[in-house]
Design a protein around this motif. Structure first.
Motif, short mmCIF file in Angstrom:
data_model
loop_
_atom_site.label_atom_id
_atom_site.label_comp_id
_atom_site.label_asym_id
_atom_site.label_seq_id
_atom_site.Cartn_x
_atom_site.Cartn_y
_atom_site.Cartn_z
N LEU A 46 0.83 -1.66 -0.11
CA LEU A 46 0.45 -0.08 0.04
C LEU A 46 0.69 1.54 -0.06
CD1 LEU A 46 -2.96 1.18 0.25
CD2 LEU A 46 -2.62 1.36 2.90
N PHE A 47 0.79 1.91 -0.88
CA PHE A 47 1.51 3.60 -0.73
C PHE A 47 -0.20 4.96 -0.96
CE2 PHE A 47 1.43 1.73 -4.67
CZ PHE A 47 1.73 2.20 -6.03
N LYS A 48 0.86 6.28 -1.55
CA LYS A 48 0.13 7.11 -1.33
C LYS A 48 0.68 8.03 -2.36
CE LYS A 48 -2.41 10.38 1.29
NZ LYS A 48 -3.22 10.99 -0.08
N VAL A 49 -0.11 8.81 -3.49
CA VAL A 49 0.19 9.08 -4.74
C VAL A 49 -0.74 10.23 -4.09
CG1 VAL A 49 0.66 7.18 -5.97
CG2 VAL A 49 -1.73 8.01 -6.22
N ILE B 3 8.63 -3.35 -8.69
CA ILE B 3 8.96 -2.65 -9.29
C ILE B 3 7.67 -1.62 -10.10
CG2 ILE B 3 9.01 -3.48 -12.06
CD1 ILE B 3 11.29 -4.90 -11.38
N ILE B 4 6.49 -2.72 -9.55
CA ILE B 4 6.07 -1.90 -10.66
C ILE B 4 4.78 -0.42 -9.15
CG2 ILE B 4 3.03 -2.19 -11.03
CD1 ILE B 4 3.17 -5.45 -11.49
N VAL B 5 5.51 0.00 -8.25
CA VAL B 5 5.01 0.50 -7.63
C VAL B 5 6.11 2.14 -7.70
CG1 VAL B 5 5.18 1.16 -4.94
CG2 VAL B 5 4.27 -0.81 -5.56
N ASN B 6 7.34 1.82 -8.25
CA ASN B 6 8.09 2.72 -8.79
C ASN B 6 7.84 3.52 -9.56
OD1 ASN B 6 10.04 2.25 -5.87
ND2 ASN B 6 11.00 1.00 -7.18
N ILE C 261 -1.34 3.45 -18.81
CA ILE C 261 -0.14 3.44 -18.18
C ILE C 261 -0.51 1.80 -17.68
CG2 ILE C 261 0.67 3.87 -15.77
CD1 ILE C 261 0.11 7.48 -16.48
N ILE C 262 -1.96 1.98 -17.49
CA ILE C 262 -1.93 0.88 -16.57
C ILE C 262 -2.08 -0.38 -18.04
CG2 ILE C 262 -3.99 -1.07 -15.58
CD1 ILE C 262 -3.37 1.08 -13.89
N GLN C 263 -2.44 -0.27 -18.37
CA GLN C 263 -2.68 -1.45 -20.18
C GLN C 263 -1.14 -1.33 -19.64
OE1 GLN C 263 -4.69 0.96 -23.30
NE2 GLN C 263 -6.21 0.58 -22.19
N MET D 258 -9.65 6.44 -4.29
CA MET D 258 -9.73 7.82 -4.59
C MET D 258 -9.02 8.40 -4.08
SD MET D 258 -10.98 8.57 -7.79
CE MET D 258 -12.02 10.77 -7.26
N ASN D 259 -8.43 8.12 -2.74
CA ASN D 259 -8.54 9.47 -1.44
C ASN D 259 -6.72 8.96 -1.41
OD1 ASN D 259 -8.26 6.56 -0.77
ND2 ASN D 259 -8.30 7.08 1.35
N GLY D 260 -6.29 8.52 -3.17
CA GLY D 260 -4.63 8.79 -3.35
C GLY D 260 -4.13 7.73 -2.66
N ARG D 261 -5.01 5.66 -2.56
CA ARG D 261 -4.07 5.15 -1.71
C ARG D 261 -3.76 4.17 -3.00
NH1 ARG D 261 -6.18 5.11 4.23
NH2 ARG D 261 -4.98 6.59 5.05
N ILE D 262 -2.94 3.38 -3.67
CA ILE D 262 -2.80 2.37 -4.54
C ILE D 262 -2.39 0.75 -3.42
CG2 ILE D 262 -1.90 1.25 -6.52
CD1 ILE D 262 -1.56 4.38 -6.76
N TRP D 263 -2.80 0.55 -3.71
CA TRP D 263 -2.52 -1.47 -2.79
C TRP D 263 -2.39 -2.12 -4.68
CZ3 TRP D 263 -4.36 -6.02 -3.79
CH2 TRP D 263 -3.65 -7.01 -3.42
#
Length: 256
Positions: free
Chosen positions: A180-183, A230-233, A198-200, A214-219
């Motif tokens: 889990l990280f925040k952007v 690697i994907i996180v970076n 980007i996702i594709q 939508m609160n800026g968090r990605i898991w």
């Protein structure tokens, strides 16, 4: 170039606007008597309601800028204006899907950190198939993907993990593994856009699971820890890279 006070909104689309700038709407937009919404005047063909998005507030016959960023416009339907900024602080909005972290249990309600100014509440009955006898196994520290059903300045935010038909629709407890990280909120809106490049491009690199809040968090979770990182970076860096730079970085990782 910063917007000039009283400038036409459509002329500033794609340019930087600053808090306090007044954006004037075209003549075919009109504010109704209650001042609650902007809509097309009776003389024009009805196309729907004009939406005032993040970073803007209605002010008389125009829109008042409340955040610094790039002005965006979507002409479909009644149209929509919003400010695309690098904001990281999230303000709950009804209907938003977010990732929350369970911080406490209070009777029949869970308290979740959603990145806002106060925690959100989540009833144990707000899960698919949940009853008084069949309670969901939610522990402090768990990640929850849910939707806001109550979100305004006068009430505590309230989340659910079911849709209007009582189905989970992908919401609920997120797996224990993963990262889990925040952007910024601007990057989240870009990733949630239909057919996001980007996702594709990332999906062709490694198979992975992804949850966007939508609160800026990605898991994110891939097959190995190395692939996950690697994907996180890449996701963190793509906010500051051009499309060409991103494609070059992905090409190096894939060995092409």
């Amino acid at each position: 170039m910063a917007a000039e006070r009283g400038a036409a909104a459509e002329a500033l689309v794609g340019q930087v606007v600053l808090p306090g700038d007044l954006l004037l709407l075209p003549a075919h937009y009109d504010e109704d008597a209650e001042g609650e919404r902007l809509r097309l005047s009776a003389g024009a063909a009805p196309q729907g309601r004009l939406l005032c998005g993040p970073g803007l507030r209605r002010s008389g016959a125009g829109l008042l800028v409340t955040k610094c960023g790039l002005l965006r416009h979507r002409p479909a339907g009644g149209g929509a204006f919003w400010v695309d900024s690098q904001q990281k602080r999230y303000v709950p909005v009804k209907g938003d899907h977010v990732i929350g972290i369970v911080t406490a249990k209070a009777g029949d309600v869970f308290r979740l950190d959603v990145g806002g100014s106060e925690p959100a509440s989540l009833s144990y009955l707000a899960f698919e198939g949940a009853t008084k006898r069949n309670r969901p196994n939610v522990q402090v520290g768990d990640l929850i993907y849910g939707q806001f059903v109550v979100a305004n300045k006068d009430m505590e935010p309230e989340m659910v993990c079911i849709d209007s038909s009582g189905k989970s629709s992908g919401m609920g407890i997120i797996g224990q593994d993963g990262f889990l990280f925040k952007v910024s909120l601007g990057l989240i809106r870009k990733l949630l856009a239909p057919k996001c490049e980007i996702i594709q491009e990332l999906s062709q690199l490694y198979p992975f699971e992804l949850v966007l809040g939508m609160n800026g968090r990605i898991w994110v979770k891939a097959k190995t820890v190395q692939q996950t990182l690697i994907i996180v970076n890449i996701l963190e860096a793509c906010e500051y890279m051009t499309a060409e730079q991103r494609k070059q970085a992905l090409a190096k990782l894939s060995g092409n």
